[in-house]
Design a protein around this motif. Structure first.
Motif, PDB file in Angstrom:
ATOM      1  N   UNK A   2      44.891 -63.849 134.738  1.00 42.14           N
ATOM      2  CA  UNK A   2      45.924 -64.736 134.245  1.00 42.14           C
ATOM      3  C   UNK A   2      47.192 -63.975 133.899  1.00 42.14           C
ATOM      4  N   UNK A   3      48.329 -64.637 134.097  1.00 38.07           N
ATOM      5  CA  UNK A   3      49.609 -63.995 133.812  1.00 38.07           C
ATOM      6  C   UNK A   3      50.050 -64.355 132.405  1.00 38.07           C
ATOM      7  N   UNK A   4      50.341 -63.343 131.588  1.00 39.18           N
ATOM      8  CA  UNK A   4      50.825 -63.545 130.230  1.00 39.18           C
ATOM      9  C   UNK A   4      52.209 -62.915 130.120  1.00 39.18           C
ATOM     10  N   UNK A   5      53.250 -63.744 130.086  1.00 45.24           N
ATOM     11  CA  UNK A   5      54.615 -63.228 130.199  1.00 45.24           C
ATOM     12  C   UNK A   5      55.132 -62.492 128.970  1.00 45.24           C
ATOM     13  N   UNK A   6      54.469 -62.621 127.825  1.00 39.28           N
ATOM     14  CA  UNK A   6      55.013 -62.008 126.619  1.00 39.28           C
ATOM     15  C   UNK A   6      53.894 -61.662 125.656  1.00 39.28           C
ATOM     16  N   UNK A   7      54.265 -61.019 124.544  1.00 39.93           N
ATOM     17  CA  UNK A   7      53.318 -60.732 123.473  1.00 39.93           C
ATOM     18  C   UNK A   7      53.941 -61.143 122.146  1.00 39.93           C
ATOM     19  N   UNK A   8      53.170 -61.036 121.075  1.00 34.36           N
ATOM     20  CA  UNK A   8      53.621 -61.561 119.783  1.00 34.36           C
ATOM     21  C   UNK A   8      54.703 -60.705 119.126  1.00 34.36           C
ATOM     22  N   UNK A   9      54.940 -59.515 119.635  1.00 30.93           N
ATOM     23  CA  UNK A   9      55.995 -58.684 119.048  1.00 30.93           C
ATOM     24  C   UNK A   9      57.382 -59.120 119.503  1.00 30.93           C
ATOM     25  N   UNK A  10      57.466 -59.883 120.587  1.00 27.98           N
ATOM     26  CA  UNK A  10      58.757 -60.350 121.102  1.00 27.98           C
ATOM     27  C   UNK A  10      59.050 -61.745 120.566  1.00 27.98           C
ATOM     28  N   UNK A  11      60.249 -61.958 120.158  1.00 31.51           N
ATOM     29  CA  UNK A  11      60.623 -63.271 119.636  1.00 31.51           C
ATOM     30  C   UNK A  11      59.900 -63.637 118.359  1.00 31.51           C
ATOM     31  N   UNK A  12      59.579 -62.630 117.526  1.00 35.81           N
ATOM     32  CA  UNK A  12      58.819 -62.889 116.310  1.00 35.81           C
ATOM     33  C   UNK A  12      59.519 -63.876 115.394  1.00 35.81           C
ATOM     34  N   UNK A  13      60.846 -63.801 115.316  1.00 38.13           N
ATOM     35  CA  UNK A  13      61.595 -64.690 114.436  1.00 38.13           C
ATOM     36  C   UNK A  13      61.563 -66.144 114.892  1.00 38.13           C
ATOM     37  N   UNK A  14      61.194 -66.376 116.147  1.00 33.97           N
ATOM     38  CA  UNK A  14      61.155 -67.736 116.677  1.00 33.97           C
ATOM     39  C   UNK A  14      59.798 -68.403 116.505  1.00 33.97           C
ATOM     40  N   UNK A  15      58.822 -67.695 115.952  1.00 31.02           N
ATOM     41  CA  UNK A  15      57.485 -68.263 115.769  1.00 31.02           C
ATOM     42  C   UNK A  15      57.527 -69.267 114.618  1.00 31.02           C
ATOM     43  N   UNK A  16      57.143 -70.511 114.885  1.00 34.16           N
ATOM     44  CA  UNK A  16      57.112 -71.539 113.843  1.00 34.16           C
ATOM     45  C   UNK A  16      55.836 -71.410 113.026  1.00 34.16           C
ATOM     46  N   UNK A  17      55.805 -72.132 111.909  1.00 37.06           N
ATOM     47  CA  UNK A  17      54.626 -72.061 111.047  1.00 37.06           C
ATOM     48  C   UNK A  17      53.389 -72.590 111.764  1.00 37.06           C
ATOM     49  N   UNK A  18      53.535 -73.697 112.485  1.00 39.82           N
ATOM     50  CA  UNK A  18      52.385 -74.261 113.190  1.00 39.82           C
ATOM     51  C   UNK A  18      51.879 -73.309 114.273  1.00 39.82           C
TER      52      UNK A  18
END
Length: 258
Positions: A2-18
């Motif tokens: 499977x292709x995973x385009x990103x990881x959790x270290x990128x765009x961390x500030x855009x992660x919502x609470x949900x």
């Protein structure tokens, strides 16, 4: 693969609470499975959690992983990444591999909820205590994972129990029904509560953080061999019970085609 385009270290500030809540549940499931097999990851961090377009996380980079023998909980050395290393690595003789893995998981989850990359000068427990926007189950989980004393730190099955029980009670409240929980947790069910931020707090407000819930005591963690993975977010934590996982192949045996 499977292709995973990103990881959790990128765009961390855009992660919502949900989203942080979903990733927390998924990662807890992953760690329940690994620790149930006596496997430690050894390098839990944002960059080692891949994310696909459907919001499903995949843990990667097992270069520091170990299988811990049945007769010990002590790791054979430790790798890891600065900022995620457990404190007992420097100032304690108590080296429990599973508790060390859990501390790194706590740092990872803290970063998700607070939208801040970890660094050495952060008092994580103080930030969690002042995190007015956190739901009580997430406050409780972070406190139990980030405890500095290894012997007092939570096992991963305790964290799964906190998330599962509180998720069930919240869903019952949303439906307007009366939720009957187990005897261990019924007396500690969370009540809806509103809170305002502390003006002197250094905690960053996260999206979708209007409701704050009271803390409760989680039931004791089950034996690892009796714990099944919940497979979030596809199944969530269903009210009807745990969702067991079958690793048996679904295709017919090869000899039937011969």
């Amino acid at each position: 693969m499977g292709y995973h385009p990103t990881d959790l270290s990128r765009g961390l500030l855009d992660v919502t609470y949900s989203e942080a809540q979903s990733y927390t549940s998924q990662l807890t499931d992953v760690m329940c499975y690994l620790h149930g097999q006596r496997i430690i990851h050894g390098d839990l961090k944002l960059g080692n959690v891949l994310l696909d377009r459907a919001g499903v996380v995949k843990l990667c980079d097992f270069g520091h992983s170990q299988v811990i023998p049945q007769d010990t909980d002590k790791p054979n050395g430790w790798g890891g990444t600065n900022g995620y290393l457990p404190p007992e690595l420097y100032d304690s003789q108590v080296h429990n591999a599973f508790k060390m893995d859990n501390y790194s998981l706590g740092i990872l989850l803290w970063a998700l909820f607070f939208g801040t990359a970890p660094c050495d000068n952060i008092d994580y427990l103080n930030e969690v205590d002042n995190g007015w926007f956190l739901k009580p189950q997430h406050t409780h989980c972070l406190q139990r994972l980030l405890t500095l004393t290894p012997t007092l730190r939570a096992h991963i099955w305790e964290i799964a129990g906190i998330l599962k029980d509180e998720d069930t009670s919240e869903r019952c409240v949303r439906k307007g029904s009366v939720c009957s929980l187990s005897s261990e947790s019924s007396s500690d069910s969370a009540q809806a509560n509103q809170s305002s931020p502390d003006n002197g707090s250094s905690v960053t407000e996260r999206p979708e953080s209007a409701a704050v819930w009271n803390q409760f005591l989680a039931p004791p963690p089950p034996h690892p061999q009796a714990t099944s993975c919940y497979l979030l977010p596809q199944t969530a934590y269903p009210d009807s019970g745990d969702v067991t996982t079958s690793l048996a192949p679904t295709w017919p045996p090869l000899h039937k085609d011969l």
